[in-house]
Design a protein around this motif. Structure first.
Motif, PDB file in Angstrom:
ATOM      1  N   ILE A 150       0.826  -1.216   0.000  1.00 40.04           N
ATOM      2  CA  ILE A 150       0.000   0.000   0.000  1.00 40.04           C
ATOM      3  C   ILE A 150       0.855   1.259   0.000  1.00 40.04           C
ATOM      4  N   HIS A 151       2.136   1.110   0.345  1.00 34.38           N
ATOM      5  CA  HIS A 151       3.008   2.281   0.425  1.00 34.38           C
ATOM      6  C   HIS A 151       3.525   2.719  -0.940  1.00 34.38           C
ATOM      7  N   LYS A 152       3.311   1.893  -1.950  1.00 30.40           N
ATOM      8  CA  LYS A 152       4.022   2.146  -3.201  1.00 30.40           C
ATOM      9  C   LYS A 152       3.619   3.453  -3.874  1.00 30.40           C
ATOM     10  N   LYS A 153       2.348   3.837  -3.781  1.00 29.28           N
ATOM     11  CA  LYS A 153       1.929   5.078  -4.442  1.00 29.28           C
ATOM     12  C   LYS A 153       2.500   6.313  -3.745  1.00 29.28           C
ATOM     13  N   PRO A 154       2.226   6.526  -2.440  1.00 29.84           N
ATOM     14  CA  PRO A 154       2.760   7.728  -1.799  1.00 29.84           C
ATOM     15  C   PRO A 154       4.285   7.742  -1.731  1.00 29.84           C
ATOM     16  N   MET A 155       4.916   6.583  -1.484  1.00 34.24           N
ATOM     17  CA  MET A 155       6.378   6.574  -1.405  1.00 34.24           C
ATOM     18  C   MET A 155       7.011   6.893  -2.748  1.00 34.24           C
ATOM     19  N   THR A 156       6.441   6.336  -3.814  1.00 39.75           N
ATOM     20  CA  THR A 156       6.984   6.627  -5.144  1.00 39.75           C
ATOM     21  C   THR A 156       6.832   8.104  -5.480  1.00 39.75           C
ATOM     22  N   GLU A 157       5.692   8.683  -5.136  1.00 37.46           N
ATOM     23  CA  GLU A 157       5.501  10.113  -5.382  1.00 37.46           C
ATOM     24  C   GLU A 157       6.511  10.933  -4.584  1.00 37.46           C
TER      25      GLU A 157
END
Length: 315
Positions: free
Chosen positions: A92-99
Protein backbone atom coordinates in the motif's frame (compact mmCIF):
# COMPACT_ATOMS: atom_id res chain seq x y z
CA UNK A 1 -15.03 -12.66 18.17
CA UNK A 2 -13.19 -9.47 19.08
CA UNK A 3 -10.97 -7.33 16.81
CA UNK A 4 -8.92 -4.78 18.72
CA UNK A 5 -7.38 -1.75 16.99
CA UNK A 6 -4.56 -0.35 19.15
CA UNK A 7 -4.91 3.00 17.36
CA UNK A 8 -7.88 5.21 16.68
CA UNK A 9 -9.16 5.64 13.15
CA UNK A 10 -11.57 7.81 11.25
CA UNK A 11 -15.23 7.41 12.27
CA UNK A 12 -16.30 6.65 8.71
CA UNK A 13 -13.83 3.75 8.51
CA UNK A 14 -14.99 2.42 11.88
CA UNK A 15 -18.57 2.59 10.66
CA UNK A 16 -17.64 0.71 7.49
CA UNK A 17 -16.20 -2.14 9.53
CA UNK A 18 -19.00 -2.41 12.08
CA UNK A 19 -21.66 -2.38 9.35
CA UNK A 20 -19.86 -4.88 7.16
CA UNK A 21 -19.10 -7.28 10.03
CA UNK A 22 -22.03 -7.11 12.50
CA UNK A 23 -20.98 -10.44 13.99
CA UNK A 24 -17.62 -9.02 15.10
CA UNK A 25 -16.98 -6.94 18.21
CA UNK A 26 -14.62 -4.09 17.33
CA UNK A 27 -12.63 -2.07 19.86
CA UNK A 28 -10.93 1.13 18.63
CA UNK A 29 -8.51 2.54 21.21
CA UNK A 30 -5.55 4.88 21.46
CA UNK A 31 -2.92 2.59 22.91
CA UNK A 32 -2.86 -0.69 24.79
CA UNK A 33 -5.82 -1.48 27.05
CA UNK A 34 -5.37 -4.65 29.11
CA UNK A 35 -9.05 -5.63 29.00
CA UNK A 36 -9.12 -5.55 25.21
CA UNK A 37 -5.70 -7.16 24.97
CA UNK A 38 -6.77 -10.14 27.05
CA UNK A 39 -9.97 -10.80 25.10
CA UNK A 40 -9.04 -9.99 21.48
CA UNK A 41 -8.65 -12.74 18.92
CA UNK A 42 -7.36 -10.29 16.31
CA UNK A 43 -5.16 -7.24 16.96
CA UNK A 44 -4.63 -4.48 14.41
CA UNK A 45 -1.51 -2.43 15.17
CA UNK A 46 1.11 -0.22 13.56
CA UNK A 47 3.66 -2.69 14.95
CA UNK A 48 5.48 -0.50 17.47
CA UNK A 49 3.30 -0.78 20.59
CA UNK A 50 3.24 -4.52 21.34
CA UNK A 51 5.75 -5.97 23.78
CA UNK A 52 6.58 -9.53 24.81
CA UNK A 53 4.52 -9.00 27.96
CA UNK A 54 1.52 -7.94 25.87
CA UNK A 55 1.76 -11.13 23.81
CA UNK A 56 1.74 -13.25 26.97
CA UNK A 57 -1.34 -11.37 28.25
CA UNK A 58 -3.23 -11.77 24.98
CA UNK A 59 -4.59 -15.23 25.80
CA UNK A 60 -7.04 -15.41 22.86
CA UNK A 61 -4.79 -13.83 20.25
CA UNK A 62 -4.56 -15.74 16.96
CA UNK A 63 -3.86 -13.09 14.31
CA UNK A 64 -1.94 -9.80 14.28
CA UNK A 65 -2.62 -7.48 11.34
CA UNK A 66 0.18 -4.92 11.05
CA UNK A 67 -0.88 -1.68 9.36
CA UNK A 68 2.73 -1.13 8.33
CA UNK A 69 5.30 -2.89 6.18
CA UNK A 70 7.99 -3.20 8.86
CA UNK A 71 7.81 -5.51 11.87
CA UNK A 72 11.32 -4.98 13.26
CA UNK A 73 10.04 -3.50 16.54
CA UNK A 74 7.64 -6.35 17.29
CA UNK A 75 8.38 -9.13 19.85
CA UNK A 76 9.08 -11.68 17.13
CA UNK A 77 10.15 -14.64 19.26
CA UNK A 78 7.14 -14.41 21.57
CA UNK A 79 4.80 -14.23 18.57
CA UNK A 80 6.50 -17.16 16.84
CA UNK A 81 6.40 -19.31 19.98
CA UNK A 82 2.62 -18.90 20.10
CA UNK A 83 2.37 -19.58 16.35
CA UNK A 84 0.30 -16.42 15.95
CA UNK A 85 -0.61 -15.54 12.38
CA UNK A 86 0.92 -12.24 11.23
CA UNK A 87 0.14 -10.27 8.07
CA UNK A 88 0.84 -6.73 6.98
CA UNK A 89 -0.06 -4.08 4.41
CA UNK A 90 2.86 -4.67 2.07
CA UNK A 91 2.20 -2.88 -1.19
CA UNK A 92 0.00 0.00 0.00
CA UNK A 93 3.01 2.28 0.43
CA UNK A 94 4.02 2.15 -3.20
CA UNK A 95 1.93 5.08 -4.44
CA UNK A 96 2.76 7.73 -1.80
CA UNK A 97 6.38 6.57 -1.41
CA UNK A 98 6.98 6.63 -5.14
CA UNK A 99 5.50 10.11 -5.38
CA UNK A 100 7.76 11.25 -2.50
CA UNK A 101 10.86 9.75 -4.09
CA UNK A 102 10.05 11.20 -7.50
CA UNK A 103 9.34 14.60 -5.93
CA UNK A 104 12.77 14.63 -4.24
CA UNK A 105 14.55 13.57 -7.43
CA UNK A 106 12.85 16.24 -9.53
CA UNK A 107 13.37 18.87 -6.84
CA UNK A 108 17.12 18.22 -6.83
CA UNK A 109 17.43 17.86 -10.60
CA UNK A 110 15.48 21.07 -11.23
CA UNK A 111 17.09 22.93 -8.26
CA UNK A 112 13.78 23.70 -6.54
CA UNK A 113 15.41 24.26 -3.11
CA UNK A 114 17.50 27.05 -4.65
CA UNK A 115 14.45 28.53 -6.37
CA UNK A 116 12.48 28.52 -3.09
CA UNK A 117 15.40 30.11 -1.19
CA UNK A 118 15.78 32.81 -3.83
CA UNK A 119 12.06 33.55 -3.62
CA UNK A 120 12.25 34.05 0.16
CA UNK A 121 15.25 36.33 -0.31
CA UNK A 122 13.68 38.17 -3.29
CA UNK A 123 16.53 37.14 -5.57
CA UNK A 124 15.97 36.94 -9.34
CA UNK A 125 18.69 34.59 -10.61
CA UNK A 126 17.97 32.74 -13.85
CA UNK A 127 21.38 31.03 -13.84
CA UNK A 128 21.44 29.84 -10.23
CA UNK A 129 21.60 26.23 -9.17
CA UNK A 130 22.77 24.46 -12.37
CA UNK A 131 19.67 22.36 -13.16
CA UNK A 132 20.04 18.96 -14.78
CA UNK A 133 17.60 16.52 -16.39
CA UNK A 134 16.19 13.27 -15.08
CA UNK A 135 15.63 12.12 -18.67
CA UNK A 136 18.33 9.72 -19.79
CA UNK A 137 19.58 8.89 -16.28
CA UNK A 138 20.23 5.43 -14.88
CA UNK A 139 18.64 4.42 -11.57
CA UNK A 140 19.64 1.41 -9.50
CA UNK A 141 16.85 0.22 -7.22
CA UNK A 142 17.81 -1.99 -4.28
CA UNK A 143 14.73 -4.04 -3.51
CA UNK A 144 12.59 -3.96 -6.67
CA UNK A 145 9.44 -5.40 -5.11
CA UNK A 146 6.04 -3.71 -4.98
CA UNK A 147 7.45 -0.28 -4.08
CA UNK A 148 10.60 -0.61 -6.17
CA UNK A 149 8.57 -1.75 -9.18
CA UNK A 150 6.30 1.29 -8.94
CA UNK A 151 9.36 3.54 -8.72
CA UNK A 152 10.74 1.84 -11.81
CA UNK A 153 7.46 2.22 -13.69
CA UNK A 154 7.32 5.97 -13.22
CA UNK A 155 11.04 6.49 -13.77
CA UNK A 156 10.79 4.67 -17.09
CA UNK A 157 8.14 7.21 -18.11
CA UNK A 158 10.96 9.77 -17.82
CA UNK A 159 13.12 7.52 -20.03
CA UNK A 160 15.28 6.50 -17.09
CA UNK A 161 17.13 3.18 -17.45
CA UNK A 162 16.35 1.02 -14.43
CA UNK A 163 18.54 -1.62 -12.78
CA UNK A 164 17.18 -3.76 -9.97
CA UNK A 165 19.11 -5.65 -7.30
CA UNK A 166 17.30 -8.34 -5.34
CA UNK A 167 18.19 -11.54 -3.48
CA UNK A 168 17.69 -13.90 -6.41
CA UNK A 169 18.71 -11.86 -9.42
CA UNK A 170 15.50 -12.97 -11.13
CA UNK A 171 13.81 -10.43 -13.44
CA UNK A 172 11.66 -7.84 -11.67
CA UNK A 173 8.83 -5.67 -12.98
CA UNK A 174 9.85 -2.41 -14.64
CA UNK A 175 13.57 -3.18 -14.40
CA UNK A 176 15.61 -3.12 -17.59
CA UNK A 177 18.16 -5.33 -15.87
CA UNK A 178 18.07 -7.28 -12.60
CA UNK A 179 21.02 -8.63 -10.61
CA UNK A 180 21.70 -10.24 -7.24
CA UNK A 181 22.33 -7.97 -4.27
CA UNK A 182 25.54 -9.93 -3.70
CA UNK A 183 26.83 -8.33 -6.92
CA UNK A 184 25.82 -4.79 -5.92
CA UNK A 185 29.37 -3.38 -5.98
CA UNK A 186 29.70 -4.36 -9.63
CA UNK A 187 26.62 -2.40 -10.72
CA UNK A 188 26.67 0.71 -8.50
CA UNK A 189 29.12 2.56 -10.80
CA UNK A 190 26.47 2.49 -13.56
CA UNK A 191 23.93 4.53 -11.60
CA UNK A 192 23.18 8.24 -11.43
CA UNK A 193 20.56 7.52 -8.76
CA UNK A 194 20.72 4.75 -6.13
CA UNK A 195 17.45 4.06 -4.30
CA UNK A 196 17.00 1.59 -1.43
CA UNK A 197 13.54 0.50 -0.32
CA UNK A 198 14.73 -2.58 1.56
CA UNK A 199 13.04 -3.69 4.80
CA UNK A 200 14.99 -4.23 8.00
CA UNK A 201 16.16 -7.84 8.30
CA UNK A 202 19.28 -9.58 9.57
CA UNK A 203 20.49 -9.74 5.96
CA UNK A 204 19.95 -6.04 5.21
CA UNK A 205 21.46 -4.55 8.37
CA UNK A 206 24.53 -2.50 7.34
CA UNK A 207 24.32 -4.02 3.87
CA UNK A 208 25.76 -0.80 2.39
CA UNK A 209 29.33 -0.19 3.53
CA UNK A 210 31.99 2.41 2.79
CA UNK A 211 33.23 0.31 -0.12
CA UNK A 212 29.84 0.75 -1.82
CA UNK A 213 30.06 4.54 -1.66
CA UNK A 214 33.60 4.38 -3.01
CA UNK A 215 32.40 2.81 -6.26
CA UNK A 216 29.40 5.12 -6.73
CA UNK A 217 29.70 8.08 -9.06
CA UNK A 218 30.87 11.22 -7.29
CA UNK A 219 27.73 13.02 -8.49
CA UNK A 220 25.36 10.15 -7.65
CA UNK A 221 22.14 10.74 -5.72
CA UNK A 222 21.77 8.18 -2.89
CA UNK A 223 18.27 7.72 -1.47
CA UNK A 224 17.36 5.56 1.53
CA UNK A 225 13.60 5.09 1.91
CA UNK A 226 13.63 1.58 3.38
CA UNK A 227 15.13 1.34 6.87
CA UNK A 228 17.85 3.37 8.54
CA UNK A 229 20.06 0.44 9.53
CA UNK A 230 20.88 -0.25 5.88
CA UNK A 231 24.05 1.79 6.44
CA UNK A 232 25.94 2.84 9.56
CA UNK A 233 25.45 6.55 10.19
CA UNK A 234 29.16 7.23 10.62
CA UNK A 235 29.90 5.48 7.31
CA UNK A 236 27.28 7.56 5.53
CA UNK A 237 28.60 10.79 7.04
CA UNK A 238 32.16 9.88 6.03
CA UNK A 239 31.07 9.25 2.44
CA UNK A 240 29.25 12.60 2.34
CA UNK A 241 32.13 14.54 3.91
CA UNK A 242 34.58 13.02 1.45
CA UNK A 243 32.20 13.77 -1.46
CA UNK A 244 32.14 10.12 -2.50
CA UNK A 245 28.60 10.89 -3.73
CA UNK A 246 26.84 14.06 -4.79
CA UNK A 247 23.82 14.12 -2.49
CA UNK A 248 21.81 11.92 -0.13
CA UNK A 249 18.06 12.01 0.46
CA UNK A 250 17.26 10.21 3.71
CA UNK A 251 13.78 9.33 4.92
CA UNK A 252 14.99 6.79 7.49
CA UNK A 253 17.78 6.79 10.07
CA UNK A 254 19.49 4.42 12.49
CA UNK A 255 18.16 6.52 15.37
CA UNK A 256 14.75 8.17 15.04
CA UNK A 257 13.99 10.97 15.61
CA UNK A 258 17.35 12.07 14.24
CA UNK A 259 19.31 13.51 17.21
CA UNK A 260 19.67 17.28 17.23
CA UNK A 261 23.45 16.96 17.43
CA UNK A 262 23.71 14.75 14.33
CA UNK A 263 26.08 16.14 11.72
CA UNK A 264 23.54 15.22 9.03
CA UNK A 265 21.39 18.25 9.95
CA UNK A 266 24.13 20.69 8.93
CA UNK A 267 25.38 19.09 5.73
CA UNK A 268 24.57 20.90 2.51
CA UNK A 269 24.60 17.67 0.46
CA UNK A 270 21.86 15.99 2.51
CA UNK A 271 18.07 16.23 2.41
CA UNK A 272 16.38 15.03 5.60
CA UNK A 273 12.83 13.69 5.49
CA UNK A 274 11.38 12.63 8.89
CA UNK A 275 10.29 9.08 7.94
CA UNK A 276 7.15 10.43 6.31
CA UNK A 277 7.41 9.36 2.68
CA UNK A 278 4.55 6.86 2.98
CA UNK A 279 2.18 9.24 4.77
CA UNK A 280 -1.06 9.90 2.96
CA UNK A 281 -4.63 10.87 3.74
CA UNK A 282 -5.57 7.56 2.09
CA UNK A 283 -3.25 5.36 4.20
CA UNK A 284 -5.91 3.74 6.37
CA UNK A 285 -8.29 3.36 3.45
CA UNK A 286 -5.66 1.34 1.61
CA UNK A 287 -4.92 -0.67 4.77
CA UNK A 288 -8.58 -1.67 5.03
CA UNK A 289 -8.57 -2.71 1.39
CA UNK A 290 -6.20 -5.47 2.50
CA UNK A 291 -7.66 -6.09 5.97
CA UNK A 292 -11.32 -6.49 4.97
CA UNK A 293 -10.82 -9.34 2.42
CA UNK A 294 -8.41 -10.98 4.86
CA UNK A 295 -10.92 -10.74 7.70
CA UNK A 296 -13.59 -12.33 5.48
CA UNK A 297 -11.24 -15.24 4.80
CA UNK A 298 -10.30 -15.55 8.46
CA UNK A 299 -13.94 -15.65 9.58
CA UNK A 300 -14.53 -18.40 7.05
CA UNK A 301 -11.64 -20.45 8.40
CA UNK A 302 -9.29 -19.70 5.52
CA UNK A 303 -5.83 -18.83 6.85
CA UNK A 304 -4.39 -18.16 3.39
CA UNK A 305 -4.73 -14.39 3.78
CA UNK A 306 -2.92 -11.67 1.87
CA UNK A 307 0.61 -10.67 2.92
CA UNK A 308 1.04 -13.49 5.43
CA UNK A 309 4.48 -13.15 6.98
CA UNK A 310 7.24 -15.21 8.51
CA UNK A 311 7.65 -13.05 11.61
CA UNK A 312 11.18 -14.31 12.36
CA UNK A 313 12.41 -13.48 8.87
CA UNK A 314 10.67 -10.10 8.92
CA UNK A 315 8.79 -10.49 5.64
Amino acid sequence: MKVYFTFDSRPDLQKQLTEQFPEVEFAFRKGIVDGDLETAEVIVTYGEDLTEEHIFKAHNLKWIFVASAGVEKMPKNAIAERNILVSNVRGIHKKPMTESILAHILAIKRVLPTIYTNQRNKVWDKRGGHPTELNGSTALIIGPGAIGGEIGRLLQAFEVYTIGCNRSGNPADYMNETYRIDDLVEHLPKADIVISVLPSTDETEHLIGYEHFQVMRDNALFMNFGRGNLVETNVLIRALVEKQIGHAVLDVFEEEPLPLDSRLWDMDNVTISPHCSSHSSRYLERSLEIFIPSLKKYLGGDMDIENKMDILRGY
